[in-house]
Design a protein around this motif. Structure first.
Motif, PDB file in Angstrom:
ATOM      1  N   UNK A 181      23.913 -27.042 -92.554  1.00  0.00           N
ATOM      2  CA  UNK A 181      24.049 -28.508 -92.538  1.00  0.00           C
ATOM      3  C   UNK A 181      25.506 -28.916 -92.302  1.00  0.00           C
ATOM      4  N   UNK A 182      26.417 -28.228 -92.978  1.00  0.00           N
ATOM      5  CA  UNK A 182      27.827 -28.592 -92.850  1.00  0.00           C
ATOM      6  C   UNK A 182      28.330 -28.311 -91.432  1.00  0.00           C
ATOM      7  N   UNK A 183      27.943 -27.148 -90.894  1.00  0.00           N
ATOM      8  CA  UNK A 183      28.397 -26.788 -89.543  1.00  0.00           C
ATOM      9  C   UNK A 183      27.816 -27.756 -88.508  1.00  0.00           C
ATOM     10  N   UNK A 184      26.540 -28.069 -88.645  1.00  0.00           N
ATOM     11  CA  UNK A 184      25.890 -28.994 -87.704  1.00  0.00           C
ATOM     12  C   UNK A 184      26.501 -30.385 -87.782  1.00  0.00           C
ATOM     13  N   UNK A 185      26.833 -30.811 -88.989  1.00  0.00           N
ATOM     14  CA  UNK A 185      27.432 -32.135 -89.170  1.00  0.00           C
ATOM     15  C   UNK A 185      28.807 -32.185 -88.506  1.00  0.00           C
ATOM     16  N   UNK A 186      29.603 -31.120 -88.722  1.00  0.00           N
ATOM     17  CA  UNK A 186      30.949 -31.063 -88.134  1.00  0.00           C
ATOM     18  C   UNK A 186      30.860 -31.082 -86.598  1.00  0.00           C
ATOM     19  N   UNK A 187      29.899 -30.340 -86.071  1.00  0.00           N
ATOM     20  CA  UNK A 187      29.725 -30.241 -84.617  1.00  0.00           C
ATOM     21  C   UNK A 187      29.345 -31.605 -84.020  1.00  0.00           C
ATOM     22  N   UNK A 188      28.411 -32.285 -84.690  1.00  0.00           N
ATOM     23  CA  UNK A 188      27.957 -33.592 -84.190  1.00  0.00           C
ATOM     24  C   UNK A 188      29.081 -34.626 -84.263  1.00  0.00           C
ATOM     25  N   UNK A 189      29.836 -34.594 -85.362  1.00  0.00           N
ATOM     26  CA  UNK A 189      30.940 -35.558 -85.506  1.00  0.00           C
ATOM     27  C   UNK A 189      31.974 -35.348 -84.418  1.00  0.00           C
ATOM     28  N   UNK A 212      20.635 -37.854 -91.243  1.00  0.00           N
ATOM     29  CA  UNK A 212      21.244 -38.008 -92.574  1.00  0.00           C
ATOM     30  C   UNK A 212      21.089 -36.731 -93.412  1.00  0.00           C
ATOM     31  N   UNK A 213      22.147 -36.346 -94.107  1.00  0.00           N
ATOM     32  CA  UNK A 213      22.088 -35.151 -94.962  1.00  0.00           C
ATOM     33  C   UNK A 213      23.174 -35.235 -96.031  1.00  0.00           C
ATOM     34  N   UNK A 214      23.189 -34.240 -96.933  1.00  0.00           N
ATOM     35  CA  UNK A 214      24.103 -34.231 -98.086  1.00  0.00           C
ATOM     36  C   UNK A 214      25.568 -34.330 -97.659  1.00  0.00           C
ATOM     37  N   UNK A 215      25.946 -33.628 -96.579  1.00  0.00           N
ATOM     38  CA  UNK A 215      27.344 -33.647 -96.142  1.00  0.00           C
ATOM     39  C   UNK A 215      27.757 -35.069 -95.756  1.00  0.00           C
ATOM     40  N   UNK A 216      26.891 -35.764 -94.997  1.00  0.00           N
ATOM     41  CA  UNK A 216      27.203 -37.142 -94.593  1.00  0.00           C
ATOM     42  C   UNK A 216      27.180 -38.077 -95.798  1.00  0.00           C
ATOM     43  N   UNK A 217      26.329 -37.754 -96.755  1.00  0.00           N
ATOM     44  CA  UNK A 217      26.149 -38.621 -97.935  1.00  0.00           C
ATOM     45  C   UNK A 217      27.364 -38.563 -98.864  1.00  0.00           C
ATOM     46  N   UNK A 283      40.540 -22.335 -97.906  1.00  0.00           N
ATOM     47  CA  UNK A 283      40.276 -23.788 -97.792  1.00  0.00           C
ATOM     48  C   UNK A 283      38.834 -24.089 -98.190  1.00  0.00           C
ATOM     49  N   UNK A 284      38.555 -25.373 -98.419  1.00  0.00           N
ATOM     50  CA  UNK A 284      37.187 -25.787 -98.709  1.00  0.00           C
ATOM     51  C   UNK A 284      36.297 -25.527 -97.487  1.00  0.00           C
ATOM     52  N   UNK A 285      35.012 -25.296 -97.737  1.00  0.00           N
ATOM     53  CA  UNK A 285      34.107 -24.912 -96.640  1.00  0.00           C
ATOM     54  C   UNK A 285      33.874 -26.038 -95.621  1.00  0.00           C
ATOM     55  N   UNK A 286      34.174 -27.296 -95.993  1.00  0.00           N
ATOM     56  CA  UNK A 286      34.012 -28.388 -95.020  1.00  0.00           C
ATOM     57  C   UNK A 286      35.097 -28.310 -93.931  1.00  0.00           C
ATOM     58  N   UNK A 287      36.114 -27.440 -94.143  1.00  0.00           N
ATOM     59  CA  UNK A 287      37.158 -27.275 -93.125  1.00  0.00           C
ATOM     60  C   UNK A 287      36.628 -26.617 -91.862  1.00  0.00           C
ATOM     61  N   UNK A 288      35.354 -26.222 -91.855  1.00  0.00           N
ATOM     62  CA  UNK A 288      34.729 -25.706 -90.629  1.00  0.00           C
ATOM     63  C   UNK A 288      34.878 -26.749 -89.514  1.00  0.00           C
ATOM     64  N   UNK A 289      35.098 -28.019 -89.913  1.00  0.00           N
ATOM     65  CA  UNK A 289      35.376 -29.082 -88.938  1.00  0.00           C
ATOM     66  C   UNK A 289      36.506 -28.671 -87.991  1.00  0.00           C
ATOM     67  N   UNK A 290      37.522 -27.977 -88.538  1.00  0.00           N
ATOM     68  CA  UNK A 290      38.703 -27.629 -87.740  1.00  0.00           C
ATOM     69  C   UNK A 290      38.380 -26.656 -86.607  1.00  0.00           C
ATOM     70  N   UNK A 291      37.299 -25.910 -86.768  1.00  0.00           N
ATOM     71  CA  UNK A 291      36.892 -24.976 -85.712  1.00  0.00           C
ATOM     72  C   UNK A 291      36.465 -25.758 -84.463  1.00  0.00           C
ATOM     73  N   UNK A 292      35.958 -26.983 -84.675  1.00  0.00           N
ATOM     74  CA  UNK A 292      35.504 -27.815 -83.549  1.00  0.00           C
ATOM     75  C   UNK A 292      36.592 -28.762 -83.060  1.00  0.00           C
ATOM     76  N   UNK A 293      37.511 -29.088 -83.959  1.00  0.00           N
ATOM     77  CA  UNK A 293      38.569 -30.045 -83.609  1.00  0.00           C
ATOM     78  C   UNK A 293      39.566 -29.423 -82.641  1.00  0.00           C
ATOM     79  N   UNK A 294      39.868 -28.119 -82.862  1.00  0.00           N
ATOM     80  CA  UNK A 294      40.848 -27.434 -82.013  1.00  0.00           C
ATOM     81  C   UNK A 294      40.235 -27.181 -80.635  1.00  0.00           C
ATOM     82  N   UNK A 295      40.804 -27.829 -79.633  1.00  0.00           N
ATOM     83  CA  UNK A 295      40.249 -27.643 -78.269  1.00  0.00           C
ATOM     84  C   UNK A 295      41.299 -27.047 -77.344  1.00  0.00           C
TER      85      UNK A 295
END
Ligand code: NAD
Length: 295
Positions: A181-189, A212-217, A283-295
């Motif tokens: 859920x967290x990875x999918x949310x980060x990817x979609x964002x 909608x899911x826990x990460x977004x909530x 780091x916290x596991x929500x930092x998986x966002x950074x894997x998608x942010x770095x282009x």
């Protein structure tokens, strides 16, 4: 007042033992790191020099160790304590370990007539300090009822998942789903942001829509969207990437053991491993966002 033996006083075990002391129980403690034993004895705990020593007169024995090998060694190793445990004691292992390992230890306990529960927790260090952990328990209902008042000192939610080992299975399934859920949310964002959307606006749309899911909530991974989450604090605190990698490794082990397919769990493990290898393990596991942010 119960006599409790507590083994493993790290990030989680330390505050859990403190809460038992605050509730006026007698707690004998042991860790291989002497300073951790000292810290709990300063709060009124009985300092022990070995794991065997905490067993003396204990109604309950609780362990909170890093991983499967530590738990197997503590109970079943060359100097393992299982044969020394009184059959009137109840053993609760709160460590997150593989279901196979958990079953091995509880089978050995059963053979000696010792009641044992696996009770891995969710809620992190914050939950351990606040006494608001979730316990996911495997073992008999009758044994769980005997120790429920003690678990309620350390946690708010106590679930009975099923027979011995079921607590570990349920915890692993939950964390695998959380990682997906967290990875999918980060990817979609990131896809939305890269296509010109505002992360806050997109988050609100998806939160109220079918995505909608826990990460977004409550735990949005995109910086600036939500206050009081790790994403707003450079991903400090929370649930570490290294621990998520460990739990996803346990999911892989369990899938292999039962010939189950976990394509998304396997992909999430690889993504988290890659992220960890770039220095994000602490780091916290929500930092998986950074894997998608770095282009
Ligand atoms: P930790 O490494 O901080 O603590 C483990 C402690 O066990 C250490 O102090 C270590 O010295 C001690 N230890 C190891 N072998 C021992 C032995 N033979 N005898 C006595 N003590 C021994 O780990 P933690 O963060 O407290 O996590 C404990 C367990 O809880 C792990 O299985 C972890 O996966 C799980 N968990 C952790 C979190 C979290 O956010 N930290 C959240 C949920 C679940």
């Amino acid at each position: 007042m119960k006599k409790i033996g507590f083994i493993g006083l790290g990030n989680m075990g330390g505050p859990m033992a403190s809460n038992l002391l605050k509730a006026q129980h007698e707690v004998a403690v042991y860790d291989i790191v002497p300073s951790l034993v000292e810290s709990i004895s300063e709060q009124g705990g009985i300092a022990c020099k070995s794991a065997a020593e905490v067993l003396c007169g204990a109604d309950l024995v609780i362990s909170m160790l890093p991983a499967s090998q530590h738990v197997e060694s503590l109970y079943l190793g060359d100097e393992g304590i299982m044969p020394l445990i009184d059959t009137s004691s109840i053993v609760i292992d709160c460590s997150t370990i593989s279901p196979a390992s958990s079953n091995k230890v509880s089978t050995a306990a059963q053979a000696l007539g010792i009641a044992m529960l696996d009770a891995p927790v969710s809620g992190g260090v914050g939950g351990a300090v606040a006494g608001s952990l979730t316990f996911i328990v495997g073992g008999t209902e009758a044994d769980l009822e005997k120790v429920r008042p003690i678990l309620e000192i350390m946690g708010n939610n106590i679930f009975h998942a099923g027979a011995a080992g079921a607590g570990q299975v349920a915890k692993i399934c939950n964390n695998m789903l959380l990682s997906v859920l967290m990875t999918g949310t980060a990817e979609a964002l990131q896809l939305g942001v890269n296509n010109g959307l505002d992360a806050k606006v997109l988050s609100e749309i998806m939160r109220k829509s079918s995505g909608g899911n826990w990460a977004l909530e409550v735990y949005n991974p995109y910086p600036g969207v939500m206050d009081n989450v790790p994403a707003g604090n450079d991903y400090q605190g929370g649930f570490l990437v290294d621990l998520m990698i460990k739990d996803l490794g346990l999911a892989m082990e369990s899938a292999l053991a039962t010939d189950s397919s976990i394509p998304l769990g396997a992909l999430a493990r690889n993504l988290y491993r890659l992220h960890g290898s770039k220095g994000a393990g602490g780091k916290d596991f929500s930092s998986i966002q950074q894997l998608f942010t770095t282009r």
